[in-house]
Every structure is written in C-alpha cells, then in structure tokens.
Design an enzyme around this catalytic site. Sequence first.
Site, PDB file in Angstrom:
ATOM      1  N   TYR A 135       0.821  -1.214   0.000  1.00  0.00           N
ATOM      2  CA  TYR A 135       0.000   0.000   0.000  1.00  0.00           C
ATOM      3  C   TYR A 135       0.856   1.266   0.000  1.00  0.00           C
ATOM      4  O   TYR A 135       0.477   2.280  -0.564  1.00  0.00           O
ATOM      5  CB  TYR A 135      -0.889   0.036   1.257  1.00  0.00           C
ATOM      6  N   LYS A 190       2.638 -15.276   2.913  1.00  0.00           N
ATOM      7  CA  LYS A 190       2.859 -15.946   1.630  1.00  0.00           C
ATOM      8  C   LYS A 190       4.361 -16.206   1.540  1.00  0.00           C
ATOM      9  O   LYS A 190       5.035 -15.819   0.580  1.00  0.00           O
ATOM     10  CB  LYS A 190       2.330 -15.060   0.481  1.00  0.00           C
ATOM     11  N   ASP A 222      -3.604 -17.984   0.646  1.00  0.00           N
ATOM     12  CA  ASP A 222      -4.603 -18.659  -0.199  1.00  0.00           C
ATOM     13  C   ASP A 222      -5.354 -19.716   0.601  1.00  0.00           C
ATOM     14  O   ASP A 222      -6.575 -19.841   0.521  1.00  0.00           O
ATOM     15  CB  ASP A 222      -3.947 -19.246  -1.463  1.00  0.00           C
ATOM     16  N   ASP A 246      -6.708  -6.587   3.922  1.00  0.00           N
ATOM     17  CA  ASP A 246      -7.792  -5.901   3.204  1.00  0.00           C
ATOM     18  C   ASP A 246      -8.741  -6.931   2.607  1.00  0.00           C
ATOM     19  O   ASP A 246      -9.958  -6.845   2.752  1.00  0.00           O
ATOM     20  CB  ASP A 246      -7.194  -5.013   2.100  1.00  0.00           C
ATOM     21  N   ASP A 250     -12.697  -8.398   4.211  1.00  0.00           N
ATOM     22  CA  ASP A 250     -13.963  -8.343   3.463  1.00  0.00           C
ATOM     23  C   ASP A 250     -14.582  -9.736   3.386  1.00  0.00           C
ATOM     24  O   ASP A 250     -15.791  -9.901   3.526  1.00  0.00           O
ATOM     25  CB  ASP A 250     -13.737  -7.822   2.029  1.00  0.00           C
TER      26      ASP A 250
END
Length: 356
Positions: A135, A190, A222, A246, A250
């Site tokens: 970001y 990751k 994942d 992020d 959601d």
Amino acid sequence: MKIAVLPGDGIGTEIIAEAVKVLKTLDLKLELETAPVGGAAYEAAGHPLPESTLKLAKESDAILFGAVGDWKYDKLERALRPEQAILGLRKAMGLFANFRPAICYEQLTHASSLKPELVAGLDILIIRELTGDIYFGQPRGRRTAPDGHFPGAEEAFDTMRYSRPEIERIARVAFEAARKRSKRVTSVDKSNVLETFQLWKDVVTEVHKDYQDVALDHMYVDNAAMQLVKAPKAFDVIVTGNMFGDILSDEASMLTGSIGMLPSASLNDKKQGLYEPSHGSAPDIAGKGVANPLATILSAAMMLRFSLNQAEAADRIEAAVKKVLAQGLRTPDIYSEGTTKVGTVQMGDAVVKALG
Ligand code: IPM
Ligand code: MG
C-alpha cells in the site's frame, strides 16, 4: 474528550448522524467537532484531506469516520481521490494496528451465505497491519519496462516491503489481543513465494517467544481464504499484512451476514484511534435512508472502549444493538422474512430508545 467527526461521502453522512445521535444520548462529556473528508472535502476545499481536517484529527483523542469514495472521482489524479483521505490519515497518524472483528450475531445467523451451523457463534478478530506493505511501499509508479517479458513496454509497479520493527509491533498487538480472548493467533503470510512474508513469518515466530501462553500457527494466505469459508470458527485472532488483511477482512465480514454490522478500529502507539465501519461509502444506496447504521454505532462503542476509557458506555451501546436485533428490526441488508424492515434513522432511533 475530543472527537473528530468525519462523515465523508455516500452513506457516510447518514450513518455518522445516527452514531452521533447515540453518543449524545450517553451522559458523557464529549466534544464533537465535524470536518469534511474524502470527495466532500475535495468539493469544499479542493483536497480529500485538507490541512484543517488533518489538524483536527491529530488534536483529537479519537476520530469517528464514516466512509469515503464515489465512482465520480475515479478520473481524478490519484492524489486527489477520496481514498487518499483515509490512507493519508492512517499514514500521518501512524495508525498501524487495524482491528476488524467478525462477529455473527445470533439473530443474523440465517443472513449469512454459509450454512448456519458453520457461522453460529462466530467471533473472530482480524488484526491487519495498516501503514506498510504494498500500500505504501516505495518506489511505485509507471515507466517504460527496462527488462522483463516486454522490455520497452509501458508498465506499472508497486513495492511490497516490511521492516522488522513494523512486523514486531503488529505481532505484539496480536498476541496481546489474543491473551484477552481464546489465546490463539494465526499469522497469515505468503512465505512460500515472497521474501517480505518470509521475514514476516520469521519475526512473528521470534516475537511469539515472549507469549508462550498463546498458541501460534502460520497459514498461507490462499489457504486462509479457503479455510475462512470452510471452517471459520477454527480461527480466533488472525494477524496479517495490509494487502492480505484488506482482502481477508472483506471475506470474513460476509460470514456474518452483512458487512453493515461490522465496526473497526485503527490505533497508533499513543492509543489515538480512528473508528469506522468496515464497509465503504455505498454510493448506490446513498441518500435513500436505507443504509445500516449499526456498524458505525458499534464503531462508536469501540471508540469509547479503546480510546476514551469508557468501557461501561461501550457495553451499553453493544447491549442496545443486540436488543434492537432481538426486537426484529432490520435494515434491508440484514432483512429476512418475519422481521421488520426499517430505515437508517429508525434504526438509530431504536438504538437510542434501547439505551434506556
Ligand atoms: C478498507 C478499504 C481501503 C483499503 C480503501 C478505501 C483505500 O478498502 O479500509 O479496507 O484498501 O484499505
Ligand atoms: Mg477494504
């Protein structure tokens, strides 16, 4: 106790009005000051985060934030888009620790798209690092590709990066939070592909030595996305970076039936905090009086608890929200047959009434 009230765009003004109404009902000495932010501030002052708004935010004990963004600003240069207001506030105030609880309220078990037995009683906490990662990583930009598959072609690039102290402090926040819950942390990374997240995993593992009473496991992002819909209740506290957080937050919000129910808090090391609903500005339903104000009202409760030391008042608000749900009142996003459909203002009024 000074609170900066930043309603923003879209449904922001409608939902903030209800949260302010609830706060004013409580017998607390709160000084509320409103300022424009996002697209609204761009219209009023030519910038999504005007100097005066940032100054007010910095001087306040807490910020109650609505939402920013509208498609009509998509053509503006990035620095002037509404999203820069929230990103700018996070950066300028060092709000690195983002708490996003995903709680499935008993009465809303059937509003989830997952089978009720998978989500009944769900109570997980996503802790998202909020001021680092891809970001904010520099360099970023557009250029002519110097190498790669298509040298000479137009390309864009962003930089994913985390430093050891950034990872250490968010790991500590997560372990401390887990101590107050069921003492389990899942660190999502990751590390099988990215250097950034190998460091992440190494540092979280080291910090864990100071928190041996808390169980830690590591999961690739994942797989975490998959496990969240397969067996969400297996999680307690999830800690992860800005980008993965992020996305996963959601995803987690939908397990609970509606993102319209979920509050969030973003804290810095001075316990100053920005409190906002987990959802966005929803321009498609703005001005229609149908937005669910409960996420914002619950964010106000988090604000009282985390930044203003008013746990009792926070408890009262949370109890009032449960009460209106038990009464069967529902905004359209959480409506199901046999319940009573209400609008934004009616829902706010009901919470005020339930406060007694
Ligand atoms: C969020 C939002 C923001 C983010 C946007 C509005 C910049 O999606 O708070 O999750 O990506 O962090
Ligand atoms: Mg988001």
